[in-house]
Design an enzyme around this catalytic site. Structure first.
Site, mmCIF file in Angstrom:
data_model
loop_
_atom_site.group_PDB
_atom_site.id
_atom_site.type_symbol
_atom_site.label_atom_id
_atom_site.label_comp_id
_atom_site.label_asym_id
_atom_site.label_seq_id
_atom_site.Cartn_x
_atom_site.Cartn_y
_atom_site.Cartn_z
ATOM 1 N N SER A 35 0.808 -1.225 0.000
ATOM 2 C CA SER A 35 0.000 0.000 0.000
ATOM 3 C C SER A 35 0.835 1.267 0.000
ATOM 4 O O SER A 35 0.388 2.312 -0.473
ATOM 5 C CB SER A 35 -0.926 0.002 1.219
ATOM 6 N N HIS A 66 -0.950 5.728 6.931
ATOM 7 C CA HIS A 66 -0.325 5.752 5.607
ATOM 8 C C HIS A 66 0.028 7.191 5.244
ATOM 9 O O HIS A 66 -0.565 8.137 5.765
ATOM 10 C CB HIS A 66 -1.285 5.196 4.548
#
Length: 267
Positions: free
Chosen positions: A43, A248
Site C-alpha cells: 500500500s 499511511h
C-alpha cells in the site's frame, strides 16, 4: 497479514529527473525516453492514504510510483502494486507479471509481513506497557522470519528482470515525538516504541537489500519532522473513513517524502 487487518491501516519532489538513469553494470545505459518502469509492492507503493484510490488494490494517481511515471513519461509503466501485499503476494502475483525487459523497478514490501498494522492498532487502544510488549514481540518476529522472505523476494525480482535497477524504499517513522500529546490513545511512550519498531524494520530491510546488491532508499530523512501529530504531517493518523488510510502517507507524504527519496536513489 489478512485483508481484514489491512482495511484498518497498514504499517509497517517535485524535482524532475533530467539525467540518465544509472543502471547495473550488466545493463546498457538508458535515458528517460527509453525506460521501462515497473512498480511492485504494498500500500505504501500503491498510494493508499492519498486521494483517488481505485480498484481492489487501491491504487492512487498520487502514489509515488504513479507520480514518478506521470512526471518522467517513461516508455512504459507497469503498476503491479497492491494494498495489503506481503512478500508472498509479490512472489505469486506481481513478479510473474513483471516485464523481463524492465529497466527500473521500485518496491516497498515487508511492513505487512511484520504485522505492523495490528501492532499500531493495539498500541492505539492499549496501555503503554502492553504497547511496548507488543512492539517488542513484533521486533522479535521481524528478526526471526522477515529476512529470509525478503531475500527470496529480491532474488525472484532479479531473476525475472536481471538488467533492471531495483530501488527498495523503506518506511517512515510514523509519529512525531516533539510534543507531549498526540491525541487520544497515543502517549509519548507509545509513539517512541512504535518508531523504534519501524527503525528495526527499516534496518533489516536495508541490510537485506544491500546483501542482494540492490539500491535502498531510506525515506526517514524526508519524513523527519512530518510524523503523525506534527504540524504539516505527511502521514494520516487513525482514520475512520476510509479506514485503510490509517497510518499511511497522505498526498504530501508521497509528493514530498517518497517521490524525492526515489529521485535521490536514482542519482
Amino acid at each position: 497479514m489478512s485483508r481484514r487487518h489491512f482495511t484498518l491501516g497498514c504499517v509497517v519532489t517535485t524535482t524532475l529527473l533530467s539525467l540518465a538513469i544509472a543502471t547495473p553494470a550488466a545493463a546498457t545505459a538508458t535515458t528517460l525516453a527509453d525506460v521501462d518502469y515497473a512498480a511492485l509492492g504494498d500500500s505504501y507503493s500503491s498510494g493508499v492514504g492519498a486521494p483517488g484510490q481505485t480498484g481492489s488494490c487501491l491504487r492512487s494517481p498520487y502514489g509515488y510510483a504513479a507520480l514518478w511515471a506521470a512526471r518522467n513519461n517513461p516508455t512504459s509503466f507497469t503498476n503491479l502494486t497492491c494494498g495489503g501485499a506481503v512478500t508472498g503476494d509479490v512472489l505469486s502475483r506481481q513478479v510473474p507479471q513483471l516485464p523481463s525487459g524492465a529497466d527500473l523497478i521500485s518496491i516497498t514490501i515487508g511492513g505487512n509481513d511484520a504485522g505492523f498494522a495490528p501492532t499500531v492498532l493495539t498500541c492505539q487502544f492499549a496501555s503503554d506497557a502492553e504497547c511496548q510488549r507488543t512492539v517488542a514481540e513484533a521486533e522479535t518476529d521481524i528478526g526471526a522470519t522477515l529476512g529470509g522472505k525478503l531475500d527470496n523476494t529480491y532474488a525472484a525480482i532479479k531473476r525475472k528482470a536481471p538488467d533492471a535497477q531495483v530501488i527498495v524504499l523503506g518506511y517512515p517513522l510514523l509519529f512525531d515525538t516533539a510534543s507531549a500529546s498526540c491525541g487520544a490513545g497515543m502517549s509519548l511512550a507509545k509513539r517512541r516504541a512504535l518508531n523504534h519498531g519501524a527503525q528495526v524494520l527499516n534496518d533489516l530491510i536495508k541490510a537485506r537489500v544491500e546483501a542482494a546488491g540492490l539500491t535502498f532508499s531510506d525515506v526517514r530523512d524526508e519524513f523527519a519532522g512530518h510524523g503523525i501529530c506534527a504540524s504539516g504531517a505527511y502521514l494520516n493518523g487513525l482514520t475512520i473513513l476510509p479506514p485503510q488510510n490509517s497510518f499511511h502517507p497522505n498526498r504530501n507524504g508521497y509528493t514530498y517524502g517518497y517521490l524525492p527519496a526515489m529521485i535521490d536513489a536514482l542519482g
